[in-house]
Scaffold this active site. Structure first.
Site, PDB file in Angstrom:
ATOM      1  N   CYS A  14      18.468 -28.578  24.407  1.00  0.00           N
ATOM      2  CA  CYS A  14      19.016 -29.203  25.614  1.00  0.00           C
ATOM      3  C   CYS A  14      17.891 -30.015  26.260  1.00  0.00           C
ATOM      4  O   CYS A  14      16.920 -30.370  25.590  1.00  0.00           O
ATOM      5  CB  CYS A  14      19.612 -28.164  26.559  1.00  0.00           C
ATOM      6  SG  CYS A  14      18.432 -26.968  27.219  1.00  0.00           S
ATOM      7  N   ASN A  17      15.361 -26.816  28.338  1.00  0.00           N
ATOM      8  CA  ASN A  17      15.186 -25.541  27.618  1.00  0.00           C
ATOM      9  C   ASN A  17      15.038 -24.353  28.586  1.00  0.00           C
ATOM     10  O   ASN A  17      14.358 -23.382  28.292  1.00  0.00           O
ATOM     11  CB  ASN A  17      13.981 -25.604  26.656  1.00  0.00           C
ATOM     12  CG  ASN A  17      13.909 -24.468  25.641  1.00  0.00           C
ATOM     13  OD1 ASN A  17      12.824 -24.111  25.179  1.00  0.00           O
ATOM     14  ND2 ASN A  17      15.029 -23.880  25.301  1.00  0.00           N
ATOM     15  N   CYS A  19      18.148 -23.655  30.700  1.00  0.00           N
ATOM     16  CA  CYS A  19      19.530 -23.262  31.059  1.00  0.00           C
ATOM     17  C   CYS A  19      20.424 -23.142  29.817  1.00  0.00           C
ATOM     18  O   CYS A  19      20.746 -22.038  29.383  1.00  0.00           O
ATOM     19  CB  CYS A  19      20.146 -24.256  32.049  1.00  0.00           C
ATOM     20  SG  CYS A  19      19.241 -24.419  33.601  1.00  0.00           S
ATOM     21  N   ARG A  20      20.836 -24.278  29.267  1.00  0.00           N
ATOM     22  CA  ARG A  20      21.869 -24.243  28.216  1.00  0.00           C
ATOM     23  C   ARG A  20      21.343 -23.722  26.882  1.00  0.00           C
ATOM     24  O   ARG A  20      21.949 -22.829  26.276  1.00  0.00           O
ATOM     25  CB  ARG A  20      22.473 -25.641  28.030  1.00  0.00           C
ATOM     26  CG  ARG A  20      23.276 -26.086  29.234  1.00  0.00           C
ATOM     27  CD  ARG A  20      23.566 -27.564  29.182  1.00  0.00           C
ATOM     28  NE  ARG A  20      22.349 -28.354  29.345  1.00  0.00           N
ATOM     29  CZ  ARG A  20      22.271 -29.671  29.214  1.00  0.00           C
ATOM     30  NH1 ARG A  20      23.360 -30.343  28.902  1.00  0.00           N
ATOM     31  NH2 ARG A  20      21.128 -30.294  29.400  1.00  0.00           N
ATOM     32  N   SER A  21      20.236 -24.296  26.375  1.00  0.00           N
ATOM     33  CA  SER A  21      19.801 -23.869  25.030  1.00  0.00           C
ATOM     34  C   SER A  21      19.272 -22.426  25.001  1.00  0.00           C
ATOM     35  O   SER A  21      19.496 -21.742  23.998  1.00  0.00           O
ATOM     36  CB  SER A  21      18.812 -24.865  24.400  1.00  0.00           C
ATOM     37  OG  SER A  21      17.643 -25.013  25.154  1.00  0.00           O
ATOM     38  N   ASP A 130      25.328 -30.142  31.924  1.00  0.00           N
ATOM     39  CA  ASP A 130      24.039 -29.722  32.500  1.00  0.00           C
ATOM     40  C   ASP A 130      24.312 -29.039  33.848  1.00  0.00           C
ATOM     41  O   ASP A 130      24.827 -29.668  34.765  1.00  0.00           O
ATOM     42  CB  ASP A 130      23.186 -30.982  32.698  1.00  0.00           C
ATOM     43  CG  ASP A 130      21.807 -30.657  33.243  1.00  0.00           C
ATOM     44  OD1 ASP A 130      21.592 -29.526  33.705  1.00  0.00           O
ATOM     45  OD2 ASP A 130      20.956 -31.564  33.202  1.00  0.00           O
TER      46      ASP A 130
HETATM   47  P1  4NP Z   1      18.931 -27.483  30.636  1.00  0.00           P
HETATM   48  O1  4NP Z   1      19.042 -27.782  32.200  1.00  0.00           O
HETATM   49  O2  4NP Z   1      18.731 -28.820  29.951  1.00  0.00           O
HETATM   50  O3  4NP Z   1      20.252 -26.880  30.320  1.00  0.00           O
HETATM   51  O4  4NP Z   1      17.758 -26.546  30.470  1.00  0.00           O
HETATM   52  C1  4NP Z   1      18.080 -28.522  32.912  1.00  0.00           C
HETATM   53  C2  4NP Z   1      16.922 -27.908  33.342  1.00  0.00           C
HETATM   54  C3  4NP Z   1      15.987 -28.630  34.076  1.00  0.00           C
HETATM   55  C4  4NP Z   1      16.223 -29.960  34.365  1.00  0.00           C
HETATM   56  C5  4NP Z   1      17.386 -30.569  33.929  1.00  0.00           C
HETATM   57  C6  4NP Z   1      18.312 -29.846  33.191  1.00  0.00           C
HETATM   58  N1  4NP Z   1      15.287 -30.690  35.142  1.00  0.00           N
HETATM   59  O5  4NP Z   1      15.569 -31.849  35.465  1.00  0.00           O
HETATM   60  O6  4NP Z   1      14.230 -30.143  35.479  1.00  0.00           O
END
Ligand code: 4NP
Length: 167
Positions: A14, A17, A19-21, A130
């Site tokens: 994702c 790294n 939240c989703r992955s 996201d």
């Molecule tokens: P992820 O979510 O891609 O599912 O881990 C996010 C975590 C952090 C950010 C964006 C999405 N960020 O902008 O810091």
């Protein structure tokens, strides 16, 4: 078990790294254990962005996962790298932006599978949204989508690699 020792390997990717992955990593790893593939199929996760390197998953992710019986607390964020294409048979993107970044990184002749996670799900959504800037409900949605697609991905792997997994 190292990635090299595994018969097959899966990398979830994702943006951050956190939240989703990591959710996919934890859910798929537990599904593998419960299905008897824990010593045959390796799983990992990574992000295309470097804001949270070495961080544990987001508290909201950890909380929702813990409420369903998954412990993500030991996972740490890392960047996806071109070397991952030499190691992983499946590189699974959460959304199309992740997929585009991976396609740009993909070496010529990569023989594994690079694609969207929800292609393995019957859900009408095609991307895992996201949840980072949204509310608690977004994390619940991610979890449900990940559970569903994990089952579909494992069914696909079982059908496509029955020989490798039985030898
Ligand atoms: P992820 O979510 O891609 O599912 O881990 C996010 C975590 C952090 C950010 C964006 C999405 N960020 O902008 O810091």
């Amino acid at each position: 078990m190292t990635i090299a020792e595994a018969k097959l390997s899966v990398l979830f990717v994702c943006l951050g790294n956190i939240c989703r992955s990591p959710t996919a990593h934890g859910v798929f790893a537990k599904l593998l254990e419960e299905s008897g593939y824990g010593r045959l199929i390796a799983v990992d996760s990574a992000g295309t962005g470097d804001w949270h390197l070495d961080h544990a998953p987001d508290k909201r992710t950890t909380y929702v996962a813990a409420s369903k019986g998954y412990d993500l607390s030991q996972l740490r964020a890392r960047l996806v790298t071109p070397a991952d294409f030499e190691q992983f048979d499946y590189i699974i993107a959460m959304d199309r932006a992740n997929l585009r970044e991976l396609q740009e990184m993909q070496p010529q002749g990569y023989s594994g599978h690079l694609g969207l996670f929800l292609d393995f799900s019957e859900n009408s959504l095609h991307e895992v949204p996201d949840p980072y800037y949204g509310g608690e409900g977004g994390f619940e949605l991610v979890f449900g989508l990940v559970e569903e697609a994990s089952i579909g991905l494992l069914q696909h792997i079982e059908l496509s690699h029955s020989e490798a997994l039985s030898s």
